[in-house]
Design a protein around this motif. Structure first.
Motif, PDB file in Angstrom:
ATOM      1  N   LEU A  12     -35.430  72.662  89.952  1.00 50.38           N
ATOM      2  CA  LEU A  12     -34.966  74.001  90.308  1.00 50.38           C
ATOM      3  C   LEU A  12     -33.466  73.997  90.572  1.00 50.38           C
ATOM      4  CD1 LEU A  12     -35.659  76.930  90.877  1.00 50.38           C
ATOM      5  CD2 LEU A  12     -36.177  76.300  93.230  1.00 50.38           C
ATOM      6  N   ALA A  13     -32.971  72.965  91.253  1.00 52.64           N
ATOM      7  CA  ALA A  13     -31.533  72.856  91.521  1.00 52.64           C
ATOM      8  C   ALA A  13     -30.756  72.729  90.213  1.00 52.64           C
ATOM      9  CB  ALA A  13     -31.243  71.664  92.427  1.00 52.64           C
ATOM     10  N   LEU A  14     -31.289  71.949  89.278  1.00 58.00           N
ATOM     11  CA  LEU A  14     -30.640  71.797  87.977  1.00 58.00           C
ATOM     12  C   LEU A  14     -30.630  73.120  87.229  1.00 58.00           C
ATOM     13  CD1 LEU A  14     -29.378  70.009  85.803  1.00 58.00           C
ATOM     14  CD2 LEU A  14     -31.694  69.504  85.002  1.00 58.00           C
ATOM     15  N   LEU A  15     -31.735  73.831  87.265  1.00 56.01           N
ATOM     16  CA  LEU A  15     -31.828  75.125  86.595  1.00 56.01           C
ATOM     17  C   LEU A  15     -30.817  76.113  87.177  1.00 56.01           C
ATOM     18  CD1 LEU A  15     -33.376  77.007  84.642  1.00 56.01           C
ATOM     19  CD2 LEU A  15     -34.908  77.507  86.530  1.00 56.01           C
ATOM     20  N   VAL A  16     -30.719  76.173  88.476  1.00 56.97           N
ATOM     21  CA  VAL A  16     -29.760  77.071  89.133  1.00 56.97           C
ATOM     22  C   VAL A  16     -28.333  76.673  88.769  1.00 56.97           C
ATOM     23  CG1 VAL A  16     -28.828  77.783  91.370  1.00 56.97           C
ATOM     24  CG2 VAL A  16     -31.300  77.726  91.014  1.00 56.97           C
ATOM     25  N   ALA A  17     -28.048  75.376  88.764  1.00 52.50           N
ATOM     26  CA  ALA A  17     -26.702  74.901  88.420  1.00 52.50           C
ATOM     27  C   ALA A  17     -26.335  75.272  86.980  1.00 52.50           C
ATOM     28  CB  ALA A  17     -26.603  73.398  88.625  1.00 52.50           C
ATOM     29  N   ILE A  18     -27.285  75.147  86.075  1.00 55.15           N
ATOM     30  CA  ILE A  18     -27.033  75.498  84.674  1.00 55.15           C
ATOM     31  C   ILE A  18     -26.749  76.986  84.543  1.00 55.15           C
ATOM     32  CG2 ILE A  18     -28.147  75.733  82.411  1.00 55.15           C
ATOM     33  CD1 ILE A  18     -29.533  73.035  83.013  1.00 55.15           C
ATOM     34  N   ILE A  19     -27.551  77.812  85.203  1.00 51.09           N
ATOM     35  CA  ILE A  19     -27.350  79.266  85.117  1.00 51.09           C
ATOM     36  C   ILE A  19     -26.004  79.658  85.720  1.00 51.09           C
ATOM     37  CG2 ILE A  19     -28.176  81.493  85.966  1.00 51.09           C
ATOM     38  CD1 ILE A  19     -31.022  80.391  85.679  1.00 51.09           C
ATOM     39  N   VAL A  20     -25.692  79.120  86.900  1.00 48.76           N
ATOM     40  CA  VAL A  20     -24.417  79.439  87.554  1.00 48.76           C
ATOM     41  C   VAL A  20     -23.254  78.970  86.688  1.00 48.76           C
ATOM     42  CG1 VAL A  20     -22.946  78.912  89.543  1.00 48.76           C
ATOM     43  CG2 VAL A  20     -25.341  79.509  89.890  1.00 48.76           C
ATOM     44  N   GLY A  21     -23.355  77.778  86.128  1.00 51.86           N
ATOM     45  CA  GLY A  21     -22.302  77.264  85.262  1.00 51.86           C
ATOM     46  C   GLY A  21     -22.106  78.110  84.021  1.00 51.86           C
ATOM     47  N   ALA A  22     -23.205  78.554  83.420  1.00 55.01           N
ATOM     48  CA  ALA A  22     -23.112  79.389  82.222  1.00 55.01           C
ATOM     49  C   ALA A  22     -22.460  80.727  82.545  1.00 55.01           C
ATOM     50  CB  ALA A  22     -24.502  79.606  81.631  1.00 55.01           C
ATOM     51  N   VAL A  23     -22.863  81.327  83.652  1.00 55.99           N
ATOM     52  CA  VAL A  23     -22.279  82.617  84.041  1.00 55.99           C
ATOM     53  C   VAL A  23     -20.791  82.453  84.346  1.00 55.99           C
ATOM     54  CG1 VAL A  23     -22.285  84.401  85.834  1.00 55.99           C
ATOM     55  CG2 VAL A  23     -24.439  83.625  84.848  1.00 55.99           C
ATOM     56  N   MET A  24     -20.436  81.407  85.076  1.00 50.95           N
ATOM     57  CA  MET A  24     -19.026  81.191  85.408  1.00 50.95           C
ATOM     58  C   MET A  24     -18.199  80.943  84.134  1.00 50.95           C
ATOM     59  SD  MET A  24     -19.311  78.915  88.889  1.00 50.95           S
ATOM     60  CE  MET A  24     -17.578  78.570  88.923  1.00 50.95           C
ATOM     61  N   GLY A  25     -18.732  80.183  83.204  1.00 50.39           N
ATOM     62  CA  GLY A  25     -18.031  79.923  81.949  1.00 50.39           C
ATOM     63  C   GLY A  25     -17.840  81.192  81.141  1.00 50.39           C
ATOM     64  N   ALA A  26     -18.889  82.017  81.088  1.00 49.98           N
ATOM     65  CA  ALA A  26     -18.792  83.267  80.336  1.00 49.98           C
ATOM     66  C   ALA A  26     -17.775  84.211  80.965  1.00 49.98           C
ATOM     67  CB  ALA A  26     -20.166  83.939  80.272  1.00 49.98           C
ATOM     68  N   VAL A  27     -17.798  84.331  82.283  1.00 54.15           N
ATOM     69  CA  VAL A  27     -16.844  85.213  82.969  1.00 54.15           C
ATOM     70  C   VAL A  27     -15.414  84.704  82.780  1.00 54.15           C
ATOM     71  CG1 VAL A  27     -16.094  86.043  85.232  1.00 54.15           C
ATOM     72  CG2 VAL A  27     -18.509  86.118  84.625  1.00 54.15           C
ATOM     73  N   LEU A  58     -36.654  82.730  82.792  1.00 58.90           N
ATOM     74  CA  LEU A  58     -36.881  81.434  83.422  1.00 58.90           C
ATOM     75  C   LEU A  58     -37.778  81.554  84.647  1.00 58.90           C
ATOM     76  CD1 LEU A  58     -33.302  79.923  83.087  1.00 58.90           C
ATOM     77  CD2 LEU A  58     -35.355  79.241  81.838  1.00 58.90           C
ATOM     78  N   LYS A  59     -37.633  82.641  85.375  1.00 55.08           N
ATOM     79  CA  LYS A  59     -38.484  82.887  86.542  1.00 55.08           C
ATOM     80  C   LYS A  59     -39.947  82.981  86.101  1.00 55.08           C
ATOM     81  CE  LYS A  59     -39.398  86.487  89.948  1.00 55.08           C
ATOM     82  NZ  LYS A  59     -39.009  87.831  90.376  1.00 55.08           N
ATOM     83  N   GLY A  60     -40.183  83.684  85.002  1.00 52.87           N
ATOM     84  CA  GLY A  60     -41.543  83.803  84.474  1.00 52.87           C
ATOM     85  C   GLY A  60     -42.114  82.462  84.052  1.00 52.87           C
ATOM     86  N   GLN A  61     -41.279  81.659  83.399  1.00 53.45           N
ATOM     87  CA  GLN A  61     -41.723  80.328  82.973  1.00 53.45           C
ATOM     88  C   GLN A  61     -42.057  79.455  84.175  1.00 53.45           C
ATOM     89  OE1 GLN A  61     -38.577  78.838  80.516  1.00 53.45           O
ATOM     90  NE2 GLN A  61     -39.035  80.225  78.821  1.00 53.45           N
ATOM     91  N   MET A  62     -41.201  79.509  85.196  1.00 50.43           N
ATOM     92  CA  MET A  62     -41.451  78.723  86.403  1.00 50.43           C
ATOM     93  C   MET A  62     -42.734  79.194  87.098  1.00 50.43           C
ATOM     94  SD  MET A  62     -39.102  76.403  86.696  1.00 50.43           S
ATOM     95  CE  MET A  62     -38.868  75.934  88.388  1.00 50.43           C
ATOM     96  N   ALA A  63     -42.966  80.501  87.114  1.00 46.92           N
ATOM     97  CA  ALA A  63     -44.180  81.036  87.743  1.00 46.92           C
ATOM     98  C   ALA A  63     -45.420  80.541  87.008  1.00 46.92           C
ATOM     99  CB  ALA A  63     -44.140  82.563  87.764  1.00 46.92           C
ATOM    100  N   GLU A  64     -45.362  80.505  85.667  1.00 48.03           N
ATOM    101  CA  GLU A  64     -46.496  80.012  84.886  1.00 48.03           C
ATOM    102  C   GLU A  64     -46.758  78.538  85.182  1.00 48.03           C
ATOM    103  OE1 GLU A  64     -45.912  80.740  80.712  1.00 48.03           O
ATOM    104  OE2 GLU A  64     -45.620  82.887  81.029  1.00 48.03           O
ATOM    105  N   LYS A  65     -45.689  77.746  85.234  1.00 48.10           N
ATOM    106  CA  LYS A  65     -45.853  76.319  85.525  1.00 48.10           C
ATOM    107  C   LYS A  65     -46.410  76.124  86.931  1.00 48.10           C
ATOM    108  CE  LYS A  65     -42.415  74.616  82.320  1.00 48.10           C
ATOM    109  NZ  LYS A  65     -41.186  73.870  82.125  1.00 48.10           N
ATOM    110  N   TYR A  66     -45.936  76.927  87.875  1.00 48.97           N
ATOM    111  CA  TYR A  66     -46.424  76.837  89.252  1.00 48.97           C
ATOM    112  C   TYR A  66     -47.919  77.147  89.298  1.00 48.97           C
ATOM    113  CZ  TYR A  66     -47.587  78.313  93.948  1.00 48.97           C
ATOM    114  OH  TYR A  66     -48.225  78.472  95.147  1.00 48.97           O
TER     115      TYR A  66
END
Length: 102
Positions: A12-27, A58-66
């Motif tokens: 989950l930490a890796l997923l959040v880091a990837i999303i934050v990094g992608a958003v920061m790079g795009a901005v 991604l939230k949906g995918q995580m919910a399915e895995k959970y």
């Protein structure tokens, strides 16, 4: 099972880091591109919308895995509970038989 929990937190930490990094790079890319204010605001809005859609996905995918993991754990617990109950019953019968012999 403690390792599974730690692995889920790491994922989950890796997923959040990837999303934050992608958003920061795009901005950052949008802010450095030579565009008018209106175009830039539109691009930022579009990027934010895409990021939100991806996060929801991604939230949906995580919910399915959970849910799958929860079902496995529940089945595992039921199985071991039944085994423990049977073992306890056998032990109680053995103790009762030993008491009657004594």
């Amino acid at each position: 099972m403690a390792n599974d929990d730690g692995g889920a937190r790491d994922a989950l930490a890796l997923l959040v880091a990837i999303i934050v990094g992608a958003v920061m790079g795009a901005v950052t890319a949008l802010l450095l591109a030579p565009k008018s204010g209106e175009e830039l605001r539109g691009d930022i809005s579009d990027a934010a919308h895409r990021a939100r859609e991806r996060a929801d996905e991604l939230k949906g995918q995580m919910a399915e895995k959970y849910e799958g993991l929860r079902a496995q754990v529940e089945e595992h617990i039921k199985s071991h509970t039944k085994e423990a109950a049977e073992a306890t019953e056998e032990l109680a019968e053995d103790v009762q038989a030993n008491l009657e012999e004594a």
